[in-house]
Design a protein around this motif. Structure first.
Motif, PDB file in Angstrom:
ATOM      1  N   ASP A  31       1.517   5.736  -7.306  1.00  0.00           N
ATOM      2  CA  ASP A  31       0.319   6.266  -7.965  1.00  0.00           C
ATOM      3  C   ASP A  31       0.232   7.781  -7.871  1.00  0.00           C
ATOM      4  OD1 ASP A  31      -0.303   3.696  -8.600  1.00  0.00           O
ATOM      5  OD2 ASP A  31      -1.790   3.432  -7.009  1.00  0.00           O
ATOM      6  N   ASN A  32       0.892   8.340  -6.856  1.00  0.00           N
ATOM      7  CA  ASN A  32       0.940   9.794  -6.715  1.00  0.00           C
ATOM      8  C   ASN A  32       2.158  10.395  -7.409  1.00  0.00           C
ATOM      9  OD1 ASN A  32      -1.451  10.100  -5.242  1.00  0.00           O
ATOM     10  ND2 ASN A  32      -0.420   9.638  -3.312  1.00  0.00           N
ATOM     11  N   THR A  37       0.981   3.656  -3.108  1.00  0.00           N
ATOM     12  CA  THR A  37       0.384   4.988  -2.980  1.00  0.00           C
ATOM     13  C   THR A  37       1.347   6.051  -3.484  1.00  0.00           C
ATOM     14  OG1 THR A  37      -0.977   4.323  -1.107  1.00  0.00           O
ATOM     15  CG2 THR A  37      -0.545   6.677  -1.367  1.00  0.00           C
ATOM     16  N   ASN A  38       2.612   5.946  -3.101  1.00  0.00           N
ATOM     17  CA  ASN A  38       3.611   6.906  -3.585  1.00  0.00           C
ATOM     18  C   ASN A  38       3.773   6.799  -5.098  1.00  0.00           C
ATOM     19  OD1 ASN A  38       4.301   8.161  -1.125  1.00  0.00           O
ATOM     20  ND2 ASN A  38       5.594   6.430  -0.565  1.00  0.00           N
ATOM     21  N   ASN A  53       0.796  -1.221   0.000  1.00  0.00           N
ATOM     22  CA  ASN A  53       0.000   0.000   0.000  1.00  0.00           C
ATOM     23  C   ASN A  53       0.830   1.273   0.000  1.00  0.00           C
ATOM     24  OD1 ASN A  53      -2.540  -0.893  -0.327  1.00  0.00           O
ATOM     25  ND2 ASN A  53      -3.162  -0.755   1.821  1.00  0.00           N
ATOM     26  N   ASP A  54       1.810   1.365   0.908  1.00  0.00           N
ATOM     27  CA  ASP A  54       2.570   2.604   1.040  1.00  0.00           C
ATOM     28  C   ASP A  54       3.368   2.892  -0.226  1.00  0.00           C
ATOM     29  OD1 ASP A  54       3.387   4.885   2.320  1.00  0.00           O
ATOM     30  OD2 ASP A  54       5.130   3.932   3.245  1.00  0.00           O
TER      31      ASP A  54
END
Length: 649
Positions: A33-34, A30-31, A26-27
């Motif tokens: 995808d951002n 998330t980075n 996830n972490d």
């Protein structure tokens, strides 16, 4: 080694890079995808070090480095990815792997990957030149004659400087140099200040820029502004900016902030607040505008619906009332499944950057002829303008052949740098190769002497054909000049072919030639008719059996027909006038057919004998007809078998 991602991709989100994440990533996901690729890459590497080399992690790790232009690490991790999962990967990852390999100068492996995945992958939905078998085309591009002299500008900084455009007698460009000084805002992707517009003067020779100042306090905002274009009068501009208005970033339904195109007018020496163009959207990006010299057409880049690849080049027409026509995609001649970006338009040409057309790595700069029927096939402008990294934002004054482009290549001052160039007068040079086959069976002929001769008869070079019948000359030919190729080989008839070089630079002429074997000495021409000439064959009195001495002569016919496998003959048997006409005709016909049967018995196909007919005394060669007194020698002239060639090849 630079690890900061070039700002050209900051301008457009890459398509197809997001896959369904698993909870344990996830972490990092998330980075990723951002678009925080540096942070994500470090996290994925930690995951691999803990023993997780799943496809998801390796794919994301390679992509994180690739999207941040760290081609060394991208090539490394794509290599691991392909060694473990090559049979389940999509063409996009072969495409990125090829670009990463080119980015580190490993063209040999890049060519191998191009060839392998041309055969292994279904690329019907991902059409790019990089995934085709392009060995010869890539070698030609790597060895092409340089057309440019380039120079890194003194005004470049350690951060991003790129995207030049002519504005009156000045240059407007985008830069991450911190113009705010006391309130530096940093873009999380690359830890650099946001992009703003700056303006500079050109020196006398147009090869450098000086006196850099902010372009407009009104237009430079807290977010990215980049890539401007101006109408010919200079009082209206179009440019790219984050979707930002009323001090707020706009986002789509998934929370993504896209890019939009804005326009502004110069009034009283100041640029007005920017307004959006009508074909913007919250759901996709629009930007990188370029106006045609007459101001009628506005080219731009977008990933709007109807795009062929990640980003495509579109065009709209500016109507007299200030409105725009519907955007039109420039189509598959220009746009690929990769990225086409940074258009620039002159009266006759479209210049743009692409990673979908065959190139040296990253984005390469291409030119395409513009005409009423659309755009011509793009031409890669080659080294040193293009490198194994991203090269883009080409503008040129075609009257002087001087201009500017941007690149994040090794040896620059920072991330993206601006370079000036002088386009050199390119010598039009071509080469020639060819092949020699035997006309009768289309088989290649080895050791044929080949001579290249100029129009005035001067020998330019000599060579011989290889075992495949091929030849080539390591000689540079002039363009639009006539040459002649002459071929010869013992036992064959000489041949030659004239060709004229075109005006296309770096073109390889291909000249196929045919060669015929010299006619067997038994093949003669009598009264315009080709025949196989052997000694007379004799039969016993009143018989048609083939005697041993006759067989020896007929074997010569067999050998000639085997030498010419497409030869077809007809057999004619003749007698003298002694005896009755009917008897002579019947006997000669039996002898003709016996002769044909013998030839067939020696391995010649029956369909190669068109006919075997006896004509008796109907076709005498002299005056010795019925009732005419002649010597035996004179009668013997008429006793003969003839083997007439109907078809030789």
């Amino acid at each position: 080694m630079k690890t900061i991602k070039t700002n050209i991709v900051i301008l457009f989100s890459l398509v197809g890079c997001i896959v369904q994440a698993q909870l344990k990533y996830n972490d990092a996901d998330t980075n990723f995808d951002n678009l925080l690729y540096v942070r994500a890459a470090n996290q994925y590497e930690s995951i691999v070090q803990k023993g997780d080399d799943s496809q998801h992690v390796l794919q994301r790790l390679g992509d994180a480095y690739f999207f941040n232009t760290d081609m060394e690490n991208a090539a490394k991790w794509y290599g691991v990815l392909f060694s473990k999962y090559e049979n389940v990967l999509k063409p996009e990852h072969a495409f990125r792997y090829v670009h990463a390999l080119k980015g580190v100068g490993n063209y040999k492996l890049a060519k191998a990957i191009m060839k392998i995945y041309t055969q292994k992958l279904d690329t019907s939905d991902f059409e790019v030149e990089q995934l085709k078998n392009n060995d010869e085309a890539l070698d030609e591009l790597l060895n092409r004659q340089p057309q440019f002299y380039i120079s890194n500008l003194a005004i470049n900084t350690p951060v991003a400087d790129f995207g030049t455009m002519y504005y009156k007698d000045k240059i407007v460009f985008s830069s991450s140099r911190d113009s705010l000084r006391f309130e530096t805002r940093v873009y999380e992707w690359n830890k650099q200040p946001y992009l703003d517009f700056f303006m500079a003067d050109t020196n006398d020779h147009g090869s450098d820029l000086t006196d850099v100042v902010p372009f407009s306090e009104i237009l430079n905002t807290r977010y990215h502004e980049a890539v401007a274009t101006f109408i010919p009068e200079g009082n209206v501009m179009y440019f790219t900016r984050n979707n930002y208005s009323n001090q707020t970033l706009g986002r789509d339904s998934e929370g993504t902030n896209h890019l939009k195109m804005y326009t502004s007018q110069l009034q009283g020496g100041e640029w007005t607040a920017a307004t959006e163009v009508s074909f913007n959207s919250e759901e996709y990006s629009v930007g990188q505008p370029a106006l045609s010299p007459d101001g009628r057409f506005l080219f731009f880049v977008s990933d709007m619906p109807g795009s062929i690849g990640g980003t495509d080049i579109f065009v709209v027409e500016l109507n007299q009332d200030g409105s725009f026509s519907q955007p039109r995609n420039l189509g598959p001649t220009i746009n690929t499944s990769g990225r086409e970006m940074f258009p620039y338009v002159t009266a006759e040409k479209l210049y743009f950057a692409s990673d979908g057309h065959l190139g040296l790595g990253g984005l390469d700069i291409f030119e395409s002829e513009l005409g009423q029927n659309g755009s011509g096939t793009p031409n890669n402008l080659g080294k040193p303008l293009n490198s194994n990294r991203d090269d883009f934002a080409y503008i040129v004054n075609e009257a002087t052949d001087r201009g500017y482009f941007s690149s994040n290549r090794e040896g620059g001052k920072g991330d993206d740098d601006i370079y000036s160039f002088q386009r050199l007068e390119e010598a039009c040079e071509q080469t020639v190769r060819g092949s020699v086959i035997r006309k009768v069976n289309a088989q290649p002929i080895v050791n044929v002497n080949v001579e290249l001769v100029s129009a005035d008869g001067t020998s330019v070079g000599k060579t011989i054909t290889d075992p495949y019948g091929a030849f080539s000359f390591d000689i540079v030919l002039d363009c639009e000049v006539e040459y002649n190729i002459k071929i010869s080989k013992q036992g064959f008839l000489p041949n030659e072919k004239t060709f004229e070089t075109s005006n296309k630079k770096d073109y390889m002429n291909t000249v196929p030639l045919e060669i015929k074997k010299e006619l067997n000495k038994l093949i003669v021409r009598e009264n315009g008719v080709l025949k196989i000439k052997i000694d007379n064959i004799y039969f016993d009195l009143n018989k048609a059996d083939i005697r041993p001495d006759a067989a020896q002569e007929l074997n010569k016919i067999v050998e000639v027909m085997k030498e010419y496998p497409k030869m077809v003959i007809k057999i004619e048997a003749h007698t003298d006038s002694r005896g009755s006409d009917r008897y002579n005709e019947t006997l000669s016909d039996k002898r003709a057919k016996a002769t044909g049967s013998y030839i067939i018995s020696q391995g010649i196909e029956a369909n190669r004998l068109e006919s075997a007919i006896g004509y008796g005394e109907k076709l005498l060669l002299n005056q010795c007809g019925n009732g005419i007194k002649c010597t035996n020698e004179e009668h013997d002239v008429n006793r003969r078998s003839e083997f007439i060639i109907v078809k030789l090849e």
